[in-house]
Design a protein around this motif. Sequence first.
Motif, mmCIF file in Angstrom:
data_model
loop_
_atom_site.group_PDB
_atom_site.id
_atom_site.type_symbol
_atom_site.label_atom_id
_atom_site.label_comp_id
_atom_site.label_asym_id
_atom_site.label_seq_id
_atom_site.Cartn_x
_atom_site.Cartn_y
_atom_site.Cartn_z
ATOM 1 N N ARG A 221 0.885 -1.123 0.034
ATOM 2 C CA ARG A 221 -0.027 -0.002 -0.071
ATOM 3 C C ARG A 221 1.175 1.315 0.038
ATOM 4 O O ARG A 221 0.403 2.418 -0.339
ATOM 5 N N LEU A 222 2.136 1.145 0.395
ATOM 6 C CA LEU A 222 3.096 2.261 0.613
ATOM 7 C C LEU A 222 3.560 2.722 -0.882
ATOM 8 O O LEU A 222 3.978 3.821 -1.025
ATOM 9 N N PHE A 223 3.488 2.002 -1.909
ATOM 10 C CA PHE A 223 4.055 2.048 -3.082
ATOM 11 C C PHE A 223 3.047 2.006 -4.450
ATOM 12 O O PHE A 223 1.776 1.192 -4.005
ATOM 13 N N ASP A 224 3.528 2.593 -5.624
ATOM 14 C CA ASP A 224 2.696 2.616 -6.501
ATOM 15 C C ASP A 224 3.025 1.371 -7.524
ATOM 16 O O ASP A 224 2.064 0.865 -8.198
ATOM 17 N N ILE A 225 4.285 0.749 -7.518
ATOM 18 C CA ILE A 225 4.747 -0.380 -8.392
ATOM 19 C C ILE A 225 5.144 -1.459 -7.202
ATOM 20 O O ILE A 225 6.119 -1.037 -6.472
ATOM 21 N N VAL A 226 4.625 -2.613 -7.534
ATOM 22 C CA VAL A 226 5.403 -3.866 -6.569
ATOM 23 C C VAL A 226 6.673 -3.971 -7.581
ATOM 24 O O VAL A 226 6.779 -4.189 -8.659
ATOM 25 N N GLY A 227 7.821 -4.067 -6.789
ATOM 26 C CA GLY A 227 9.060 -4.415 -7.401
ATOM 27 C C GLY A 227 9.580 -5.848 -6.750
ATOM 28 O O GLY A 227 9.551 -5.766 -5.506
ATOM 29 N N ILE A 228 10.138 -6.587 -7.776
ATOM 30 C CA ILE A 228 10.409 -8.165 -7.173
ATOM 31 C C ILE A 228 11.859 -8.221 -7.999
ATOM 32 O O ILE A 228 12.073 -8.246 -9.124
ATOM 33 N N ASP A 229 12.902 -8.611 -7.158
ATOM 34 C CA ASP A 229 14.267 -9.384 -7.587
ATOM 35 C C ASP A 229 13.934 -10.847 -7.923
ATOM 36 O O ASP A 229 13.516 -11.436 -7.126
ATOM 37 N N TYR A 230 13.890 -11.216 -9.121
ATOM 38 C CA TYR A 230 13.421 -12.645 -9.698
ATOM 39 C C TYR A 230 14.306 -13.480 -9.946
ATOM 40 O O TYR A 230 15.035 -13.057 -11.297
ATOM 41 N N TYR A 231 14.667 -14.523 -9.295
ATOM 42 C CA TYR A 231 15.686 -15.486 -9.661
ATOM 43 C C TYR A 231 15.350 -17.009 -9.652
ATOM 44 O O TYR A 231 16.061 -17.868 -9.508
ATOM 45 N N SER A 232 14.033 -17.171 -9.945
ATOM 46 C CA SER A 232 13.504 -18.699 -9.717
ATOM 47 C C SER A 232 13.929 -19.292 -10.952
ATOM 48 O O SER A 232 14.206 -18.777 -12.124
ATOM 49 N N TYR A 233 13.892 -20.670 -10.901
ATOM 50 C CA TYR A 233 13.944 -21.370 -12.071
ATOM 51 C C TYR A 233 12.865 -22.835 -12.122
ATOM 52 O O TYR A 233 12.770 -23.287 -11.170
ATOM 53 N N PHE A 234 12.320 -22.692 -13.425
ATOM 54 C CA PHE A 234 11.283 -23.687 -13.515
ATOM 55 C C PHE A 234 11.567 -24.264 -15.135
ATOM 56 O O PHE A 234 12.076 -23.621 -15.895
ATOM 57 N N PRO A 235 11.221 -25.463 -15.369
ATOM 58 C CA PRO A 235 11.457 -26.113 -16.518
ATOM 59 C C PRO A 235 10.145 -25.655 -17.465
ATOM 60 O O PRO A 235 10.682 -25.755 -18.952
ATOM 61 N N HIS A 236 9.220 -24.940 -17.083
ATOM 62 C CA HIS A 236 8.264 -24.790 -17.905
ATOM 63 C C HIS A 236 7.787 -23.366 -17.957
ATOM 64 O O HIS A 236 7.732 -22.781 -16.769
ATOM 65 N N LYS A 237 7.343 -22.576 -18.995
ATOM 66 C CA LYS A 237 7.002 -21.093 -18.754
ATOM 67 C C LYS A 237 5.691 -20.798 -17.817
ATOM 68 O O LYS A 237 5.617 -20.048 -17.054
ATOM 69 N N ALA A 238 4.925 -21.850 -17.796
ATOM 70 C CA ALA A 238 3.559 -22.006 -17.063
ATOM 71 C C ALA A 238 3.999 -21.766 -15.547
ATOM 72 O O ALA A 238 3.095 -21.162 -14.768
#
Length: 384
Positions: A221-238
Motif C-alpha cells: 500500500r506504501l508504493f505505486d509499483i510492486v518491485g521484485i528481484d526474481y531469480y526462480s528456475y522452472f522447466p516450463h513457462k507456465a
Amino acid sequence: MQRTKGIKRAQFLAGMASAGLAAAALPAGRARAAEGGAGQARTAGRGLRHHGVVYTVGEGETPGTAFSTARMRKDIRVIRDELYADTVDVTGDGVERLTATAAEAAERGLRVWLQPTLGDVPERDILEHLAETGRFAERLRRQGAAVDLGVGCEFWLFVPGIVPGDDVFERIRNLLAGTVDPVAMQRRLDRFTAKAAAVGRSVFHGRLSYAAAQDDHVDWRLFDIVGIDYYSYFPHKADYVRQLNRYLRWGKPLAITEFGTCAYVGAPETAGMGWDVVDRDKQEIKGDLVRSERTQATYLTQLLDAFSSMDLYAAMAFEFVTPDAPHRPGDPRHDLDLASYALTKTIKDRPDDPASGWHWEPKEAFHALARRYRSARTGRPHAH
C-alpha cells in the motif's frame, strides 16, 4: 542490489539465499490488509510494457574499475542503440554518480528507474541519500523525463539494525544460524520501509517502488509499483507465470527489478546462487565448470517469454557490466566472469594489474536480449 560500500553482487545474492530461510521462519498467518483487498491475478493484458537493464554505478574495487563519466555515457548509448532497451535501472550509491547517469539516460530518451542503494551506514544517512536522489528524480520528471523512483533494495540485508550484525556478512551468518527473531526483524523492517516510502513521497511525485526479494513481506500500500528481484528456475513457462501471478494480487503494476543468471552449465538451476563458484581467498573458480553463454541467454529469453505473456510494467535484466569480475579466455580457473550476471564480459588489458584498463564485449545474452528488445520496440517478430 549491486555494490554498496564495497559489497559485490555475489555478496548480495548470498543474502537473497539466506532470505529464503528467513522468510520460511516468518509467521505464516501474518496476513496483510494490502494482500487481502487486492484485485484478481491477471495473466493477459498489454504484455511486458518496458524492457530494461540494470546499470550499477559505484566507485569500483580497483583503480582500473572506478566510475568513469565518459565510460558511462558510452554505455548508456549502447543500452539505447545496440541493446534496444527503453528503460535503464540506475542503481548503486553516490548521489553524483547516480544523478549524472540518470541525467544521461533521460537525455538519451530512456525511461529511468532511479534506485539509490546506500547501505551499512546509519539510517539517517541512507534516508538523506534517498532524499537527495529523489529530489533530482523529481526535477527530471518535471522537465518531462519518464522517471520512476525506487526507495531501495532489500532493506533487511543492508540497513543496520533490522537484522543483528555489523555488516552484511554478519547479518547473513545470523540469519543462517537461526539466531534472528523473525517477528522483531519484520517489525523493524516494516518501520524502516515506511520511513523510506515517506521520504520518497516527500521529494518525488511520480511513481514510487521498492525492490523486494521474492519471499519478502512488504506493505505494498506504501508504493505505486510492486518491485521484485526474481531469480526462480522452472522447466516450463507456465510455472513462472503461476508464481508471478501472486505478485499481481495487490492490483498494482508489477516490475521485475532484477532477473538473470551466470554463463555456465547449470547456473539457472541454482536459483540465484550462481555466484557461489569463487574461492574468495584464492580468487579462482571452484570445481570444473563448463562455460556456456548459451545457457545464460536461453534462461533470460525464457523469462522474457513468461514476462511477455503477462501484464507486467517492466523487467530489468541484471546487469549490464561487472568490471570487477574479468573474463580470462583460455584460463577457466581464473575466469571470474563465470560468477558474473552481466550481459557483457570484462576484458582487462593486463589481467594481473589492478590499475589495468579494460573494455567489455557482448555475451550471447546481450545479443539475445537485443533481438527481443528490438522486436518489442519495432513491433516486428524477432529472429531466432
